[in-house]
Write a protein that holds these residues in place. Sequence first.
Motif, PDB file in Angstrom:
ATOM      1  N   UNK A 161       2.767 -10.144  16.402  1.00  0.00           N
ATOM      2  CA  UNK A 161       2.637 -10.240  14.946  1.00  0.00           C
ATOM      3  C   UNK A 161       3.141 -11.581  14.421  1.00  0.00           C
ATOM      4  N   UNK A 162       4.204 -12.119  15.017  1.00  0.00           N
ATOM      5  CA  UNK A 162       4.768 -13.363  14.505  1.00  0.00           C
ATOM      6  C   UNK A 162       3.766 -14.509  14.627  1.00  0.00           C
ATOM      7  N   UNK A 163       3.128 -14.624  15.780  1.00  0.00           N
ATOM      8  CA  UNK A 163       2.114 -15.673  15.950  1.00  0.00           C
ATOM      9  C   UNK A 163       0.959 -15.474  14.983  1.00  0.00           C
ATOM     10  N   UNK A 164       0.524 -14.249  14.821  1.00  0.00           N
ATOM     11  CA  UNK A 164      -0.639 -13.994  13.969  1.00  0.00           C
ATOM     12  C   UNK A 164      -0.335 -14.292  12.505  1.00  0.00           C
ATOM     13  N   UNK A 165       0.923 -14.109  12.094  1.00  0.00           N
ATOM     14  CA  UNK A 165       1.296 -14.393  10.709  1.00  0.00           C
ATOM     15  C   UNK A 165       1.647 -15.846  10.485  1.00  0.00           C
TER      16      UNK A 165
ATOM     17  N   UNK B 240       7.267 -21.974  20.205  1.00  0.00           N
ATOM     18  CA  UNK B 240       7.432 -21.576  18.806  1.00  0.00           C
ATOM     19  C   UNK B 240       8.443 -20.439  18.680  1.00  0.00           C
ATOM     20  N   UNK B 241       9.416 -20.396  19.587  1.00  0.00           N
ATOM     21  CA  UNK B 241      10.439 -19.358  19.582  1.00  0.00           C
ATOM     22  C   UNK B 241      11.760 -19.890  19.040  1.00  0.00           C
ATOM     23  N   UNK B 242      12.657 -18.957  18.731  1.00  0.00           N
ATOM     24  CA  UNK B 242      13.942 -19.297  18.123  1.00  0.00           C
ATOM     25  C   UNK B 242      14.942 -19.780  19.167  1.00  0.00           C
ATOM     26  N   UNK B 243      14.707 -20.954  19.692  1.00  0.00           N
ATOM     27  CA  UNK B 243      15.627 -21.619  20.610  1.00  0.00           C
ATOM     28  C   UNK B 243      15.918 -23.000  20.054  1.00  0.00           C
ATOM     29  N   UNK B 244      17.185 -23.361  19.979  1.00  0.00           N
ATOM     30  CA  UNK B 244      17.531 -24.705  19.541  1.00  0.00           C
ATOM     31  C   UNK B 244      16.963 -25.717  20.517  1.00  0.00           C
TER      32      UNK B 244
ATOM     33  N   UNK C 195       9.958 -22.552  13.076  1.00  0.00           N
ATOM     34  CA  UNK C 195       9.073 -21.652  12.335  1.00  0.00           C
ATOM     35  C   UNK C 195       9.923 -20.715  11.505  1.00  0.00           C
ATOM     36  N   UNK C 196       9.566 -20.579  10.249  1.00  0.00           N
ATOM     37  CA  UNK C 196      10.342 -19.736   9.341  1.00  0.00           C
ATOM     38  C   UNK C 196       9.393 -18.854   8.534  1.00  0.00           C
ATOM     39  N   UNK C 197       9.298 -17.608   8.939  1.00  0.00           N
ATOM     40  CA  UNK C 197       8.575 -16.593   8.164  1.00  0.00           C
ATOM     41  C   UNK C 197       9.045 -15.226   8.633  1.00  0.00           C
ATOM     42  N   UNK C 198       9.327 -14.357   7.712  1.00  0.00           N
ATOM     43  CA  UNK C 198       9.809 -13.021   8.051  1.00  0.00           C
ATOM     44  C   UNK C 198       8.605 -12.116   8.273  1.00  0.00           C
ATOM     45  N   UNK C 199       8.532 -11.520   9.468  1.00  0.00           N
ATOM     46  CA  UNK C 199       7.380 -10.701   9.853  1.00  0.00           C
ATOM     47  C   UNK C 199       7.883  -9.388  10.445  1.00  0.00           C
ATOM     48  N   UNK C 200       7.975  -8.333   9.649  1.00  0.00           N
ATOM     49  CA  UNK C 200       8.386  -7.037  10.199  1.00  0.00           C
ATOM     50  C   UNK C 200       7.326  -6.464  11.139  1.00  0.00           C
ATOM     51  N   UNK C 201       7.739  -5.520  11.962  1.00  0.00           N
ATOM     52  CA  UNK C 201       6.771  -4.801  12.794  1.00  0.00           C
ATOM     53  C   UNK C 201       5.821  -4.013  11.896  1.00  0.00           C
ATOM     54  N   UNK C 202       4.538  -4.048  12.233  1.00  0.00           N
ATOM     55  CA  UNK C 202       3.532  -3.344  11.441  1.00  0.00           C
ATOM     56  C   UNK C 202       3.654  -1.834  11.651  1.00  0.00           C
ATOM     57  N   UNK C 203       3.583  -1.078  10.557  1.00  0.00           N
ATOM     58  CA  UNK C 203       3.678   0.381  10.613  1.00  0.00           C
ATOM     59  C   UNK C 203       2.328   1.012  10.289  1.00  0.00           C
TER      60      UNK C 203
ATOM     61  N   UNK D 165     -10.919  -0.308   8.920  1.00  0.00           N
ATOM     62  CA  UNK D 165      -9.678  -0.185   9.663  1.00  0.00           C
ATOM     63  C   UNK D 165      -9.349  -1.503  10.364  1.00  0.00           C
ATOM     64  N   UNK D 166      -8.092  -1.915  10.288  1.00  0.00           N
ATOM     65  CA  UNK D 166      -7.638  -3.136  10.948  1.00  0.00           C
ATOM     66  C   UNK D 166      -6.413  -2.780  11.780  1.00  0.00           C
ATOM     67  N   UNK D 167      -6.631  -2.609  13.075  1.00  0.00           N
ATOM     68  CA  UNK D 167      -5.536  -2.227  13.962  1.00  0.00           C
ATOM     69  C   UNK D 167      -4.599  -3.388  14.269  1.00  0.00           C
ATOM     70  N   UNK D 168      -4.989  -4.616  13.949  1.00  0.00           N
ATOM     71  CA  UNK D 168      -4.204  -5.804  14.293  1.00  0.00           C
ATOM     72  C   UNK D 168      -3.554  -6.462  13.073  1.00  0.00           C
ATOM     73  N   UNK D 169      -3.584  -5.807  11.929  1.00  0.00           N
ATOM     74  CA  UNK D 169      -3.069  -6.437  10.709  1.00  0.00           C
ATOM     75  C   UNK D 169      -1.571  -6.716  10.814  1.00  0.00           C
ATOM     76  N   UNK D 170      -1.126  -7.710  10.064  1.00  0.00           N
ATOM     77  CA  UNK D 170       0.297  -8.025   9.980  1.00  0.00           C
ATOM     78  C   UNK D 170       0.694  -8.118   8.515  1.00  0.00           C
ATOM     79  N   UNK D 171       1.933  -7.741   8.251  1.00  0.00           N
ATOM     80  CA  UNK D 171       2.490  -7.793   6.905  1.00  0.00           C
ATOM     81  C   UNK D 171       3.624  -8.801   6.916  1.00  0.00           C
TER      82      UNK D 171
END
Length: 465
Positions: free
Chosen positions: A36-40, A174-178, A214-222, A237-243
């Motif tokens: 989801x993080x990459x997609x958002x 694009x991960x949270x590593x210094x 990268x800075x964006x808050x992406x919760x797990x999709x429910x 229907x969108x099984x791959x959507x991200x919020x």
Amino acid sequence: MRLAAQTLARLPAAVARPLYDRDAQQVGIVHFGIGAFHRAHQAWYTDAAMNAGDSDWAITGVSLRSPGVARQMNPQDGLYCVAEQSGDGSALRVVGSVRNVLVASEEPDAVIAAVAAPSTRIVSLTVTEKGYCRAANGDLDFAQAHSLSFYYFVTQGLLRRRAAGLPGLTLMPCDNLADNGAKLRALMLQYLARHEPDLVPWFTAHCTCPSTMIDRIVPATTEDDRTMVASALGGLQDEACVVTEPFSQWVIEDHFAGPRPRWEAVGAQLVQDVAAYETAKLRMLNGAHSLLAYCGLAAGHTFVHEAVADPALQALATGLMTDEAARTITPAPGQDLAAYAQALIARFANPALNHRLIQIAMDGSQKLPQRWLETLAANAATGRPCPAILTGIAAWLHHLTGANGAVDDPMAGQLTTLVARHPDPRDAARALFTGDGPLAGVWEPTEADLDAVAVSYRKVVDARG
């Protein structure tokens, strides 16, 4: 009916969609870890760049093990919706930059072929901190970096590129590593030196590893999110959507091995040095997120917006950001850390994002060194206390007892055993962070620090009842 290329015409007019001919685009990016993080974020920026006129930057996504995302996206021709949510409502956009998703465990040759393809110029990664297969000292753990790690697939693709006389690649973490670019380069070189030493000179000469923030808050999709999106898509229907939230920031070191999308034309920042932005994000946003996760769970909260609405926890998070983390950061020109902290509190409070604290609490052993321990070490060097982070450590120790359910961490067995053997939080913290402890080497607590952890631990336990 699913969202797909043939159903795009059914979308309501209010839903934004790709403005370019998707079928005419070649794949220019192979991305490992298409969650989801990459997609958002990166895929969203790349879609915007192609909407603005760029071409041939379609993305082949790679899931290393799980087929879940491929099962979601491939029947939809790679299409999915990004729903930006705030207290003011939602804005939806169908993203078209992803061409397909490969599952490395099922089709390894196809993954290698994608990396080796002449049109591919960038390999990017969001594999989480643990996906880099680092040992406790930061070096590559060769036992983890096996034939289902990205190291293997990238290396095999690079071997084919060299043999075919093709250019090298930009490998973009694009991960949270210094200092994530330098870390990836060092780890790749260790892998190559062990497995393909003849490739090292070619890699050094022809491939680059720019750092990113990268800075964006992406919760797990429910399922509730999917229901909301389907309603907004006119029943599709969108099984791959991200919020996600409306805010997005991407800072990239301008160090590419070849062509790249014009991401800067659609909001990304290309800079010579990412360090100040990266450090602020890790120590302030991510550090406060982890604090809210462990302390919020201990206080009985479920979501970030609930935790930050708790006056005591909001004060704790603000203190971490302004009094502890910000003081360790030399800002870049124009970077206002006080304003950043204020904006983060407002973003955390977004009531439309149900960002679960337990999701943030995962993999603490991989996250806390750069989120908390580096801040503790920097402040210790100048004699400044860090009461907020020490409170967070106490709450994390309590979390490791199983107080919030099963511990989801690659070191869960070792950590839970250690805490069980040391019921006194002073002893547990000493065993974790000193000597040959599993998180030793970044910060060593003083006796005063251990006392503060013990006091906070007792408050956490008492509050839990």
